[in-house]
Structures are given as structure tokens and as C-alpha cells.
Design an enzyme around this catalytic site. Sequence first.
Site, PDB file in Angstrom:
ATOM      1  N   PRO A  89      38.455  47.891  29.101  1.00 46.59           N
ATOM      2  CA  PRO A  89      38.664  48.886  30.149  1.00 46.59           C
ATOM      3  C   PRO A  89      38.701  48.241  31.522  1.00 46.59           C
ATOM      4  O   PRO A  89      38.047  47.228  31.772  1.00 46.59           O
ATOM      5  CB  PRO A  89      37.421  49.797  30.052  1.00 46.59           C
ATOM      6  N   THR A 124      25.066  45.069  33.297  1.00 50.84           N
ATOM      7  CA  THR A 124      25.440  44.021  34.262  1.00 50.84           C
ATOM      8  C   THR A 124      24.175  43.556  34.998  1.00 50.84           C
ATOM      9  O   THR A 124      23.227  44.338  35.171  1.00 50.84           O
ATOM     10  CB  THR A 124      26.438  44.547  35.318  1.00 50.84           C
ATOM     11  N   TYR A 139      28.483  38.208  32.792  1.00 51.29           N
ATOM     12  CA  TYR A 139      29.194  39.353  32.197  1.00 51.29           C
ATOM     13  C   TYR A 139      30.590  38.935  31.707  1.00 51.29           C
ATOM     14  O   TYR A 139      31.011  39.291  30.608  1.00 51.29           O
ATOM     15  CB  TYR A 139      29.278  40.451  33.258  1.00 51.29           C
ATOM     16  N   ALA A 158      27.551  49.345  23.938  1.00 51.63           N
ATOM     17  CA  ALA A 158      26.403  49.148  24.839  1.00 51.63           C
ATOM     18  C   ALA A 158      26.637  47.921  25.716  1.00 51.63           C
ATOM     19  O   ALA A 158      27.106  46.883  25.236  1.00 51.63           O
ATOM     20  CB  ALA A 158      25.128  48.962  24.036  1.00 51.63           C
ATOM     21  N   GLY A 208      27.935  57.763  29.849  1.00 56.18           N
ATOM     22  CA  GLY A 208      29.167  57.092  30.270  1.00 56.18           C
ATOM     23  C   GLY A 208      30.271  57.089  29.214  1.00 56.18           C
ATOM     24  O   GLY A 208      30.534  58.099  28.543  1.00 56.18           O
ATOM     25  N   ASP A 235      24.566  41.409  38.206  1.00 58.06           N
ATOM     26  CA  ASP A 235      25.533  40.653  39.004  1.00 58.06           C
ATOM     27  C   ASP A 235      24.898  39.719  40.036  1.00 58.06           C
ATOM     28  O   ASP A 235      23.811  39.998  40.552  1.00 58.06           O
ATOM     29  CB  ASP A 235      26.466  41.627  39.742  1.00 58.06           C
ATOM     30  N   GLN A 254      35.491  37.535  37.277  1.00 59.58           N
ATOM     31  CA  GLN A 254      35.151  38.340  38.458  1.00 59.58           C
ATOM     32  C   GLN A 254      34.033  37.658  39.228  1.00 59.58           C
ATOM     33  O   GLN A 254      33.053  37.198  38.633  1.00 59.58           O
ATOM     34  CB  GLN A 254      34.727  39.750  38.014  1.00 59.58           C
ATOM     35  N   TYR A 275      38.284  49.654  35.679  1.00 61.15           N
ATOM     36  CA  TYR A 275      37.152  50.337  36.315  1.00 61.15           C
ATOM     37  C   TYR A 275      37.157  51.825  35.956  1.00 61.15           C
ATOM     38  O   TYR A 275      38.087  52.561  36.291  1.00 61.15           O
ATOM     39  CB  TYR A 275      37.192  50.128  37.829  1.00 61.15           C
ATOM     40  N   ILE A 276      36.110  52.246  35.258  1.00 60.98           N
ATOM     41  CA  ILE A 276      36.001  53.608  34.749  1.00 60.98           C
ATOM     42  C   ILE A 276      34.851  54.293  35.482  1.00 60.98           C
ATOM     43  O   ILE A 276      33.797  53.681  35.700  1.00 60.98           O
ATOM     44  CB  ILE A 276      35.708  53.593  33.218  1.00 60.98           C
TER      45      ILE A 276
END
Length: 240
Positions: A177, A86, A147, A83, A13, A88, A141, A179-180
Site C-alpha cells: 500500500p 513503525t 521499516y 500487523a 485500520g 521512525d 524512505q 499512504y492509507i
Amino acid sequence: MSKVAVVTGGTRGIGAAICEALDKAGYKVAATYAGNDDAAKKFTEKTGIPAFKFDVGSFDACNENIKKISDELGPIDILVNNAGITRDGFLHKTTPKHWHEVVQTNLDSVFNMCRCVIEGMRERGFGRIINISSINGQSGQVGQTNYAAAKAGILGFTKALAQESASKGITVNAIAPGYIETEMVRAVPPEVLAKIVEKIPVKRLGKADEIASMVLFLASDKAAFATGATFSINGGQYFA
Ligand code: NDP
């Protein structure tokens, strides 16, 4: 002599893009990873960059591996704390295990790694620390109390350490960042992802290279006056 850079979570990533950009720019680079040996092997075969396997959530493992990397490549000049994981879920369904895993991997890791390199950087009078936070640490979020807390914690840590380190030639900055396009984001259900992209003014996901280019700048001598800052790279999705 080439400067030495360590990138945690550097085998996949965003981290892999950061490693490759630093390598191309002439740094001696070490990537770290947690357990995906196949991805690490492919990464090293493709790039020639060595990969070190350890849990960044463990202080002892960080200490041991920072020594190992320094012995092999030289003292660490640049640390990229990238590093992250998540786990969620709405808070009312979040288990203590998922809370601790996320805080340990995303936030404790930043303390662990910084603590292991900071004395050497202070002695040598140079250092660049770049912490990868997240848009969701700035905005919050749904489904990410763990997170968002960990990523927001990184921002406070960055500002405090920047103040402690500025007189020693060490800069400490964060990148947040949006959303990548990586495996982490590909794991989001397509219908949810489509709604997210709709809300990004540039109408697309970001690319890992677009984070790597900011890391490259912050690692360079040209960025000596930038410290304690958070650089948002999110396609206009959130203005912090
Ligand atoms: P990926 O899931 O693609 O890669 C994560 C990397 O971190 C892997 O190399 C993984 O190793 C490593 N890692 C995970 N846990 C540990 C651990 N305990 N010890 C050591 N290494 C570990 O993540 P991304 O590239 O998507 O994200 C990179 C960073 O950017 C993360 O901090 C993430 O929170 C942040 N971010 C990402 C966004 C995105 O849209 N992708 C948006 C905002 C922030 P292994 O391969 O062995 O599992």
C-alpha cells in the site's frame, strides 16, 4: 462450508477493513491484535468478529493461538499478515531496540504465522497467504531503514514461499500500500503529510477499503493463477 481467514492486526485500520470485507463475503474471520483492548472490544462489538490477543513477533504465541483459532473456527485457509508498527528515525539515531521491534513485528511475524499454517495448507491442498508490505519497502524512505528493510524482506519471502507452495494449491502474494488514511498515518505531522499528499498523483490518501478489495480478490478462487506477485496500491506514487 465457509473458509476460515485470520487477519493479524485486524482490529484497527487496514486490518479491520480487511476483516469486515472478508466477513461480508462469507468467510469465517478471526482478527488478532497486540494490546489495545478497547479498540479490539469496540471492533468485536461492531462486527461480531472474534479478536485474539497475542504478539505476532513471538513464534510460541503464534503457534498457541493458531491452534486456538483452528479449534474454534476450523483449519485456516486464508492468512493475511497485516500487523505492523513503525519506530521512525534517521539511522544515526536508531537504537538496536527500535531496529529489532520493527523487524520482529513486521517481518519475523510473517515467518511465525506462515510457519504455523503452512503444513496444514499443504496437507489440505489449498491456501491463500497475503502479506501486507509497503510502498516504503519498495522505494525506501528517509527515517525508515528498519521499516523499509522489514517490508522489503516480506517481498523476498513472498516470492520464495510462492515457489515452494505453488504445486500445493497455495498462493502467496504481497500488497504494497501507499499512504492509507489510518492511525499510523494520522501520527505523521500534518505539514509532513501535506507534502506527501502533494506527491501522490491522485492527490489524496488511500482508503483502507481500497486495500481490502484487493485482499478479497487474492483470497478468492478467481485469483488461483496469481502468486509470488506484489500488488502496488499507491495512487500512482511509485511504479515498482
Ligand atoms: P494500525 O497502526 O492502524 O494497526 C496496526 C494493527 O496491528 C493493530 O491491530 C495492532 O494491534 C496490530 N499490531 C501491532 N503490533 C502487533 C504485534 N506485535 N502483535 C500483534 N498485533 C500487532 O496500522 P495500519 O492499519 O495503518 O497498517 C496495517 C499494515 O499496513 C501494517 O503492516 C503497515 O505497516 C502497513 N502499511 C500501512 C500504510 C498506511 O499508510 N497506513 C502504508 C503501507 C503499509 P493493537 O490495536 O493491539 O495495537
